[in-house]
Design a protein around this motif. Structure first.
Motif, short mmCIF file in Angstrom:
data_model
loop_
_atom_site.label_atom_id
_atom_site.label_comp_id
_atom_site.label_asym_id
_atom_site.label_seq_id
_atom_site.Cartn_x
_atom_site.Cartn_y
_atom_site.Cartn_z
N UNK A 101 0.80 -1.22 0.00
CA UNK A 101 0.00 0.00 0.00
C UNK A 101 0.83 1.28 0.00
N UNK A 102 2.05 1.22 0.54
CA UNK A 102 2.91 2.41 0.54
C UNK A 102 3.26 2.79 -0.89
N UNK A 103 3.69 1.79 -1.69
CA UNK A 103 4.03 2.05 -3.09
C UNK A 103 2.79 2.41 -3.90
N UNK A 104 1.67 1.74 -3.62
CA UNK A 104 0.43 2.04 -4.33
C UNK A 104 0.02 3.51 -4.11
N UNK A 105 0.07 3.94 -2.86
CA UNK A 105 -0.33 5.32 -2.54
C UNK A 105 0.59 6.32 -3.23
N UNK A 106 1.89 6.03 -3.25
CA UNK A 106 2.85 6.91 -3.90
C UNK A 106 2.56 7.02 -5.40
N UNK A 107 2.29 5.87 -6.04
CA UNK A 107 2.00 5.87 -7.47
C UNK A 107 0.69 6.60 -7.79
#
Length: 240
Positions: A101-107
């Protein structure tokens, strides 16, 4: 920044000499991100593409995500949103596959910016609101505020200054709580513009005055441009 580039350059020479392809990709990706922060998106994209090839060959998906994110931002800054969209959608797919979710939110934050460039404004709202929800869930107050600010900017473009002001106010609160003074100055500037557009000129002037005060703490060219914009906004209308 120059020292970081020098270190990455030396590291790149070292890992190539050792034949460490996996680490070569990691160093190239870090180099690309640093070059991008220096304002050289075309060179950053070239380096990120080189790193991406190596990451895909070695199966390093987390580092591949970082390169795809760098490519998305690079192409957006170069005014090539279709290419940016292709890369950031690949980054999102990677984040989903990794259940990260950290990478998803950043993207999603970058996706929203690209969608604005493509004039897909309602989609940009969805991306920013989803990014805000995810960043709240992982307690990243600054990026949650960035998502609010992105959504506020979209509402402003859609001619909805009241909605824009509400979201910019949330962004300002987040930056203030996190102690991020530079983003606070920028957020106050955007909040003031939304308030002025919704016929609340006095409140707008209060926020512009605070933004000018906060921006005075910074001396880089971007800060000087911000102060010039705010000073122009605070200037009384010229008499004909």
């Amino acid at each position: 920044m120059e020292e970081a580039l020098k270190c990455f350059g030396q590291s790149l020479d070292d890992v190539r000499e050792l034949g460490e392809e996996r680490w070569e990709g990691i160093v190239l990706g870090n180099l690309a991100a640093t070059i991008l922060e220096q304002g050289r998106p075309e060179e950053a994209a070239e380096r990120a593409n080189q790193a991406l090839v190596l990451h895909r060959r070695s199966g390093n998906r987390m580092s591949a995500f970082a390169c795809l994110a760098t490519l998305g931002r690079s192409w957006r800054e170069l005014g090539r949103p279709e290419e940016a969209l292709h890369n950031i959608e690949q980054a999102l797919e990677t984040a989903w596959e990794l259940s990260n979710p950290v990478r998803e939110a950043f993207a999603l934050l970058e996706l929203g910016r690209i969608q604005v460039q493509l004039d897909r404004l309602e989609e940009a709202l969805t991306s920013n609101h989803h990014a805000a929800t995810l960043h709240r869930s992982i307690a990243d107050r600054v990026r949650e505020a960035e998502a609010f600010e992105g959504a506020g900017g979209v509402h402003q473009r859609l001619g909805r200054p009241e909605e824009a002001a509400k979201l910019h106010r949330q962004a300002v609160a987040g930056y203030r709580a996190a102690g991020d003074r530079w983003r606070l100055a920028c957020g106050l500037h955007r909040l003031a513009a939304a308030l002025e557009a919704s016929d609340r000129a006095e409140r707008a002037r209060e926020h512009w005055s605070e933004a000018l005060d906060v921006a005075s703490e910074f001396t880089d060219p971007e800060a000087r441009r911000l102060r010039e914009e705010i000073t122009a906004a605070l200037a009384p209308p010229s008499e004909l």
